[in-house]
Design an enzyme around this catalytic site. Sequence first.
Site, short mmCIF file in Angstrom:
data_model
loop_
_atom_site.label_atom_id
_atom_site.label_comp_id
_atom_site.label_asym_id
_atom_site.label_seq_id
_atom_site.Cartn_x
_atom_site.Cartn_y
_atom_site.Cartn_z
N ARG A 183 -5.89 13.93 -0.53
CA ARG A 183 -6.16 14.84 0.58
C ARG A 183 -5.16 15.98 0.64
NH1 ARG A 183 -6.44 9.81 4.32
NH2 ARG A 183 -4.67 9.59 2.96
N SER B 35 -8.63 6.51 7.22
CA SER B 35 -9.03 5.30 7.95
C SER B 35 -8.05 5.05 9.09
CB SER B 35 -9.04 4.09 7.01
OG SER B 35 -9.96 4.29 5.98
N LYS C 273 -1.73 -6.04 4.73
CA LYS C 273 -1.85 -4.74 5.42
C LYS C 273 -2.45 -4.90 6.81
CE LYS C 273 -1.98 -1.23 1.79
NZ LYS C 273 -2.71 -0.12 1.20
N HIS D 34 -14.20 9.13 1.97
CA HIS D 34 -14.43 8.23 0.83
C HIS D 34 -15.81 8.49 0.21
CE1 HIS D 34 -11.75 5.30 3.27
NE2 HIS D 34 -11.02 5.66 2.22
O1 PNS Z 1 -6.91 2.56 0.52
P1 PNS Z 1 -5.53 2.16 0.10
O2 PNS Z 1 -4.97 1.13 1.06
O3 PNS Z 1 -4.61 3.33 -0.11
O4 PNS Z 1 -5.71 1.43 -1.31
C1 PNS Z 1 -4.60 0.89 -1.98
C2 PNS Z 1 -5.05 -0.07 -3.09
C3 PNS Z 1 -5.92 -1.17 -2.52
C4 PNS Z 1 -5.83 0.70 -4.14
C5 PNS Z 1 -3.76 -0.66 -3.73
O5 PNS Z 1 -2.95 -1.19 -2.72
C6 PNS Z 1 -4.07 -1.72 -4.77
O6 PNS Z 1 -4.50 -1.41 -5.85
N1 PNS Z 1 -3.84 -3.00 -4.39
C7 PNS Z 1 -4.06 -4.12 -5.27
C8 PNS Z 1 -2.73 -4.73 -5.70
C9 PNS Z 1 -2.16 -3.99 -6.88
O7 PNS Z 1 -2.74 -3.89 -7.93
N2 PNS Z 1 -0.93 -3.42 -6.71
C10 PNS Z 1 -0.25 -2.71 -7.76
C11 PNS Z 1 -0.61 -1.25 -7.78
S1 PNS Z 1 0.77 -0.35 -7.18
#
Ligand code: PNS
Length: 183
Positions: free
Chosen positions: A102, A140, A53, A29
């Site tokens: 990645r 992570s 999550k 990150h």
């Molecule tokens: O590090 P991650 O878990 O891959 O990040 C995912 C994240 C937090 C970017 C994504 O789950 C997110 O944007 N969550 C907020 C809810 C949202 O907006 N969902 C609609 C997008 S599909």
Amino acid sequence: MTKRKEGEEKDMGKVAIYPGSFDPITYGHIDIVERALEIFDKVIIAIAENEEKRPLFSVDERLQMVKAFFKDTPKVLVDSFKGLLVDYVAKTNAVVILRGLRATSDFEYEFHMASMNRSLNTHLDTLFMMTSKDYFFVSSRTIKEVARLGGAVEGLVPDLVVRRLKEKFKLPVTKKKQIRWDD
Ligand code: PNS
């Protein structure tokens, strides 16, 4: 590009928003943030409060670890958000969502997320940066698994994160015991 909100006082330059769970933050990150700072004037690291999550670290713990790492980098702002990412982005002056890729295995998930976000806000684009070769295997999830099982994650996450993982998993500081097959 996102539309500027009325009454926005200062021009902060070009701002990218880097959302994620950061449970915990890794050097993968950090590498993305550092390279993004060569392109953008500011990067907002936006930590999602996604309790569904079942994160290992609370949002406050994640905020603290990320803030500690970037405490001397004024071009990085660290925040958390609840709900839809597009709604959070609209409250900032970010012009783009930033995500790291990645491997091709990330692509489908990222493509769906970027497409959904663009359908929710047609002005909002997602920019992808390829993770550096040194960190393409770091996530992570694997960091947590390795740390939980007592493996070394030094050099893959900041020292503070190494310490927090050890505290979380209550790892004893023991000398490595050699397995002898003739025992
Ligand atoms: O590090 P991650 O878990 O891959 O990040 C995912 C994240 C937090 C970017 C994504 O789950 C997110 O944007 N969550 C907020 C809810 C949202 O907006 N969902 C609609 C997008 S599909």
